[in-house]
Design a protein around this motif. Structure first.
Motif, short mmCIF file in Angstrom:
data_model
loop_
_atom_site.label_atom_id
_atom_site.label_comp_id
_atom_site.label_asym_id
_atom_site.label_seq_id
_atom_site.Cartn_x
_atom_site.Cartn_y
_atom_site.Cartn_z
N HIS A 189 0.35 17.05 -8.27
CA HIS A 189 1.19 16.29 -9.20
C HIS A 189 1.66 14.96 -8.62
N ASP A 190 1.49 14.75 -7.32
CA ASP A 190 1.96 13.53 -6.67
C ASP A 190 1.09 12.34 -7.08
N GLN A 191 1.73 11.22 -7.37
CA GLN A 191 1.03 10.03 -7.86
C GLN A 191 0.94 8.96 -6.77
N PRO A 192 -0.21 8.32 -6.63
CA PRO A 192 -0.34 7.23 -5.65
C PRO A 192 0.30 5.95 -6.16
N VAL A 193 0.54 5.04 -5.22
CA VAL A 193 1.06 3.72 -5.58
C VAL A 193 0.00 2.67 -5.27
N THR A 194 0.13 1.53 -5.91
CA THR A 194 -0.79 0.41 -5.70
C THR A 194 -0.55 -0.28 -4.38
N GLY A 195 0.74 -0.30 -3.98
CA GLY A 195 1.08 -1.02 -2.77
C GLY A 195 2.45 -0.66 -2.26
N ILE A 196 2.80 -1.30 -1.15
CA ILE A 196 4.05 -1.05 -0.45
C ILE A 196 4.76 -2.38 -0.24
N VAL A 197 6.07 -2.38 -0.46
CA VAL A 197 6.90 -3.53 -0.13
C VAL A 197 7.89 -3.09 0.95
N THR A 198 7.89 -3.79 2.08
CA THR A 198 8.84 -3.54 3.15
C THR A 198 9.61 -4.84 3.39
N PRO A 199 10.62 -4.81 4.26
CA PRO A 199 11.34 -6.05 4.53
C PRO A 199 10.49 -7.16 5.16
N THR A 200 9.31 -6.82 5.71
CA THR A 200 8.51 -7.84 6.39
C THR A 200 7.15 -8.10 5.76
N GLN A 201 6.73 -7.26 4.81
CA GLN A 201 5.36 -7.42 4.29
C GLN A 201 5.19 -6.72 2.94
N THR A 202 4.15 -7.14 2.23
CA THR A 202 3.70 -6.45 1.03
C THR A 202 2.25 -6.08 1.27
N LEU A 203 1.95 -4.79 1.15
CA LEU A 203 0.59 -4.30 1.39
C LEU A 203 -0.01 -3.81 0.09
#
Length: 198
Positions: free
Chosen positions: A177-191
């Protein structure tokens, strides 16, 4: 969900929660500034006119400054409101709105409730997470609200999880049931982890 996966999730969440609670106020302030910078760039890149975001708790990477600035720039920001049935209602962020404590102690705006499908036409979703694996699988805090929302959306827009840099992991325990994400936002980067889901 198997007991082994549930136990692994529970243990990892407890470790991550403890790490977050140990962060100094100055580290949290710096993280909030970094998150605002990254999210400003993300909304510009996607030409965002409407989006979802969340109001951060005191231990999460701060999103409130970003939300206030986005609203001031004319972006329609939908904020989640928890419901007892496990679904999310949404409310439009407005300057100076009263903030209340939601079902699980999460900060939520007081305002008109738009219902679960209101988020269906946003340009991008920005959601909380405990950690994200490099394969895009997201570990939430265990209540399933965002997994249900993402799993029910047709033509889901790009989804970015907000976490600290140290919470990008090689992998996180996950179930069907867990869904993936397109990307990650952190304080230093967006992946960007996977192609946008549109």
């Amino acid at each position: 969900m198997s007991d082994a996966i549930a136990d692994a999730k529970r243990a990892l969440r407890a470790e991550l929660r403890e790490r977050r609670q140990l962060r100094s106020q100055s580290a949290r302030d710096a993280a909030a500034l970094g998150i605002r910078t990254q999210l400003d760039a993300l909304t510009e890149r996607f030409g965002v006119r409407s989006m979802s975001c969340f109001l951060s708790t005191t231990t999460e990477p701060g999103t409130r400054e970003f939300v206030d600035a986005a609203v001031a720039r004319g972006i329609r920001v939908l904020l989640p409101i928890t419901r007892a049935d496990g679904l999310l209602d949404w409310s439009v962020a407005v300057p100076g709105a009263d903030i209340t404590e939601g079902l699980f102690g999460m900060p939520e705006p007081e305002g008109e409730l738009l219902g679960p499908i209101a988020v269906g036409d946003v340009d991008v979703l920005v959601i909380p997470a405990a950690a994200v694996g490099r394969d895009g699988m997201r570990l939430g805090w265990g209540r399933g609200y965002f997994d249900k929302t993402l799993g029910s959306m047709e033509g889901c827009p790009p989804v970015y999880a907000v976490i600290f840099d140290s919470e990008i992991l090689d992998e996180v325990p996950s179930d069907v049931h867990d869904q993936p994400v397109t990307g990650i936002v952190t304080p230093t980067q967006t992946l960007d982890l996977t192609p946008p889901r549109r």
